[in-house]
Design a protein around this motif. Structure first.
Motif, PDB file in Angstrom:
ATOM      1  N   ASP A 111     101.592  47.673 -30.913  1.00 12.41           N
ATOM      2  CA  ASP A 111     101.729  48.517 -32.100  1.00 12.41           C
ATOM      3  C   ASP A 111     101.716  47.715 -33.409  1.00 12.41           C
ATOM      4  OD1 ASP A 111     104.191  47.533 -31.232  1.00 12.41           O
ATOM      5  OD2 ASP A 111     105.318  49.284 -31.872  1.00 12.41           O
ATOM      6  N   TRP A 113      99.256  45.478 -33.972  1.00 12.12           N
ATOM      7  CA  TRP A 113      97.879  45.013 -34.041  1.00 12.12           C
ATOM      8  C   TRP A 113      97.011  46.015 -34.800  1.00 12.12           C
ATOM      9  CZ3 TRP A 113      94.158  46.078 -29.567  1.00 12.12           C
ATOM     10  CH2 TRP A 113      92.925  45.457 -29.770  1.00 12.12           C
ATOM     11  N   ARG A 114      96.155  45.521 -35.701  1.00 13.67           N
ATOM     12  CA  ARG A 114      95.231  46.352 -36.469  1.00 13.67           C
ATOM     13  C   ARG A 114      93.871  45.665 -36.539  1.00 13.67           C
ATOM     14  NH1 ARG A 114      99.189  48.803 -35.757  1.00 13.67           N
ATOM     15  NH2 ARG A 114     100.321  50.207 -37.117  1.00 13.67           N
ATOM     16  N   GLY A 117      92.514  47.434 -40.609  1.00 11.87           N
ATOM     17  CA  GLY A 117      93.606  48.311 -41.013  1.00 11.87           C
ATOM     18  C   GLY A 117      93.852  49.484 -40.077  1.00 11.87           C
ATOM     19  N   MET A 118      93.062  49.595 -39.010  1.00 11.16           N
ATOM     20  CA  MET A 118      93.188  50.728 -38.082  1.00 11.16           C
ATOM     21  C   MET A 118      93.868  50.301 -36.788  1.00 11.16           C
ATOM     22  SD  MET A 118      89.385  52.465 -38.376  1.00 11.16           S
ATOM     23  CE  MET A 118      88.469  50.920 -38.255  1.00 11.16           C
ATOM     24  N   ILE A 119      94.606  51.228 -36.197  1.00 18.71           N
ATOM     25  CA  ILE A 119      95.143  51.013 -34.861  1.00 18.71           C
ATOM     26  C   ILE A 119      93.965  51.100 -33.899  1.00 18.71           C
ATOM     27  CG2 ILE A 119      96.637  51.926 -33.049  1.00 18.71           C
ATOM     28  CD1 ILE A 119      98.376  53.128 -35.344  1.00 18.71           C
ATOM     29  N   TYR A 143      91.631  57.707 -40.062  1.00 18.35           N
ATOM     30  CA  TYR A 143      90.960  56.610 -40.756  1.00 18.35           C
ATOM     31  C   TYR A 143      89.571  57.012 -41.250  1.00 18.35           C
ATOM     32  CZ  TYR A 143      94.607  54.117 -38.250  1.00 18.35           C
ATOM     33  OH  TYR A 143      95.813  53.707 -37.744  1.00 18.35           O
TER      34      TYR A 143
END
Length: 158
Positions: A111, A113-114, A117-119, A143
């Motif tokens: 959780d 980690w991106r 900028g997105m999961i 996103y």
């Protein structure tokens, strides 16, 4: 993520050997269903006298760290099979040269980690497949909507 970070002295590995290692490492994760662009391999070359093992500068040594955030090992059997795969990649390159090699594997909370900028959509098969097909992080869900992001106020850490 995953990220493999190698620490070694210059000219320990040739450019071709580095490329071979990077490709074999990438192949592991692609076989496991991750996009190739998730895989990062770094070779940090440190001149003699800039790192030590046992109080001495090792002229023939490679140390590396494997960081995982996308997935964790679901069982001891899977963990040991992964370690065996690492050894089958590294041993043919390093052992004939008499190089000491040492590594460690770290598993980090996913959780944090991106990508851009997105999961990463690890648990969303259709979106993950699009990332694999495009070999790129494609905006999805929330996103995909362009917004002017305002930074959230920071909270003090306890």
């Amino acid at each position: 993520m995953p990220r493999w970070t190698f620490e070694l002295t210059p000219d320990t590995l040739s450019a071709a050997e580095k490329q071979t290692v990077a490709q074999h490492v990438t192949d592991i994760y692609v076989e496991l269903g991750l996009p190739a662009f998730f895989v990062n391999v770094f070779f940090h070359e440190n001149r003699v006298g800039c790192f030590f093992s046992g109080g001495k500068t090792p002229p023939n040594a490679v140390f590396f760290v494997i960081d995982h955030a996308a997935r964790s090992f679901p069982s001891e059997e899977v963990r040991l099979a992964f370690i065996q795969r690492i050894n089958t990649i590294m041993r043919p390159i390093l052992a004939p040269k008499g190089i000491k090699w040492e590594y460690n594997i770290y598993e980090h909370p996913r959780d944090n980690w991106r990508v851009n900028g997105m999961i990463p959509p690890i648990d969303e098969p259709e979106v993950l497949q699009e990332w694999i097909d495009e070999d790129n992080a494609v905006p999805y869900g929330e996103y995909a909507i362009e917004t002017e992001e305002q930074p959230a106020p920071l909270q003090k850490w306890q």
